[in-house]
Each structure stands twice: as C-alpha cells, then as structure tokens.
Design a protein around this motif. Structure first.
Motif, short mmCIF file in Angstrom:
data_model
loop_
_atom_site.label_atom_id
_atom_site.label_comp_id
_atom_site.label_asym_id
_atom_site.label_seq_id
_atom_site.Cartn_x
_atom_site.Cartn_y
_atom_site.Cartn_z
N LEU A 131 9.67 -0.17 -1.14
CA LEU A 131 9.10 -1.26 -0.36
C LEU A 131 7.64 -1.00 -0.02
N ALA A 132 7.28 0.28 0.25
CA ALA A 132 5.92 0.58 0.67
C ALA A 132 5.64 2.07 0.55
N TYR A 133 4.38 2.39 0.30
CA TYR A 133 3.91 3.78 0.35
C TYR A 133 2.50 3.78 0.91
N GLU A 134 2.21 4.78 1.73
CA GLU A 134 0.86 4.97 2.27
C GLU A 134 0.55 6.46 2.35
N ASP A 135 -0.67 6.82 1.99
CA ASP A 135 -1.15 8.17 2.28
C ASP A 135 -1.37 8.27 3.78
N ALA A 191 9.67 -2.80 7.53
CA ALA A 191 9.61 -1.51 6.83
C ALA A 191 8.16 -1.17 6.46
N LEU A 192 7.40 -2.17 6.03
CA LEU A 192 5.98 -1.96 5.72
C LEU A 192 5.22 -1.56 6.98
N LEU A 225 1.21 6.34 -7.24
CA LEU A 225 2.10 5.55 -6.38
C LEU A 225 1.28 4.42 -5.75
N ARG A 226 1.74 3.22 -5.92
CA ARG A 226 1.01 2.06 -5.40
C ARG A 226 1.03 2.08 -3.88
N ARG A 227 -0.13 1.93 -3.27
CA ARG A 227 -0.23 1.90 -1.81
C ARG A 227 0.12 0.50 -1.31
N GLY A 228 0.57 0.44 -0.06
CA GLY A 228 0.88 -0.83 0.55
C GLY A 228 2.23 -1.36 0.15
N ARG A 229 2.39 -2.67 0.24
CA ARG A 229 3.68 -3.30 -0.02
C ARG A 229 3.99 -3.36 -1.50
N HIS A 230 5.29 -3.34 -1.81
CA HIS A 230 5.75 -3.32 -3.20
C HIS A 230 6.55 -4.56 -3.55
N TRP A 231 6.22 -5.67 -2.98
CA TRP A 231 6.90 -6.93 -3.35
C TRP A 231 5.91 -8.06 -3.26
#
Length: 194
Positions: free
Chosen positions: A95-99, A130-131, A188-194
């Motif tokens: 759903l999301a990834y952030e450094d 979740a984000l 890994l894509r930052r921020g939201r994944h949808w």
C-alpha cells in the motif's frame, strides 16, 4: 511492492545463537538478489522486548513478483525448509513505502503491527489511513524506513518499520535486526501504491 514474512517459533530453551550464526553465515546471499527491495533478518527472544515467544521471522519487501517467486521456488528458501520445515508464508500487497529520516543507518530493531480492517469500514479509507500511518512512522526520529501492505483474503493491514535505535516509538511486535539485505531498496516506489 509485495510484503512477505514467515515466522519460525522456537522452543523455549532454543539457543538463539544458532539463528545468529545462520544469519552471519548466509545473510549476505541476498545482498544482491534481483527483485528484492529489502529483507530484514528478524529475531524475537522470549522475555525480551515483551516477547512471549522466540521466533526467527524474516520480513521482505519485494519490488518485483519475479524476485519473490525465484526466491520461494529456489535453493535459498528450500535450505530454510530443509532446516526448519516448510513455514506458512504470509503475503501482503503493498500500500505504501517511505524512507525515514535515517535511511542510510543500520537498523537495530523492527516493529510489525497487524490490524484487521473492520467490516463496514470503507476500503479506500482503510488504504488512506495505512498511507497516513506509514508517513507518520517515517517522520519519527531514527526511522530507517516504513511500509504498509494489505492481505485482502483476511482484510488485514500490516505496518512495518525499521529503526536505527532500540527505542522505537511504534506499537507492535519488536524484533532485533540481525542483518539487512537491501539491494533494491532504491527501487521501492515511495508513497501510495494504488
């Protein structure tokens, strides 16, 4: 992004030095694995950090499904199966990834929190929450990175964060990080994944 984890619960009198030695011996093998964002080699010890059990429980963030599949169907995972038996592999869609503010630090601990999405909660709102939680965690002092993912079979969200110190400001199960392989973390894509 795909998140994945398996948990190997250890007997109460298990010598966790065996796990530490194993990770020291083989942890580097995924340091350049194609398709792997990161793998945190995690250990919980009974009686430490509030843990009621001892567990070896690696957590993965994959940037490609091919990388994940080549690991699961290859000799690396088979070696674990040969040593410990075949564990249930939990899998969540990203759903999301952030450094975090300490992205280049070596993580000492990780925190994982799983939460069910209650019936009646709009799913889009659950994803937005979740984000927001991922962004909140990433902004805390000493965070290396934070992620959120969902298992739509059980409607469960998992929050995962890596910390550069042993005083995490997150709730959930706390693990010691024995090694971090992060060959594709920059992908890994930052921020939201949808």
């Amino acid at each position: 992004m795909h998140a994945m984890q398996y948990e190997i619960t250890l007997p109460a009198d298990y010598d966790t030095g065996v796990i530490r030695d194993r990770v020291a011996r083989v942890g580097h093998l995924l340091d350049d694995w194609d398709g792997l964002g990161l793998k945190a080699y995690l250990l919980r010890e009974r009686g430490l950090d509030g843990s009621p059990v001892g567990q070896y429980a690696p957590f993965y963030l994959w940037d490609t499904p091919e990388g994940m599949n080549s690991f699961l169907w290859g000799p690396g995972f088979q070696g674990l199966v040969n040593d410990f038996g075949r564990p249930v592999v939990q899998h969540w869609t990203g759903l999301a990834y952030e450094d975090g503010g300490a992205p280049d630090a070596t993580p000492e601990v990780a925190v994982r929190r799983r939460a069910n999405i209650p019936e009646g909660v709009p799913l889009a709102e659950a994803a937005r929450e979740a984000l927001r939680e991922t962004q909140r965690l990433a902004a805390l002092d000493g965070v290396v990175g934070a992620a959120a993912a969902v298992d739509p079979r059980h409607w469960e969200v998992v929050h995962f964060s890596l910390w550069a110190h042993d005083r995490p400001e997150a709730t959930g199960e706390t693990y010691r990080v024995l090694h971090l392989s992060a060959p594709g973390r920059d992908r890994l894509r930052r921020g939201r994944h949808w």
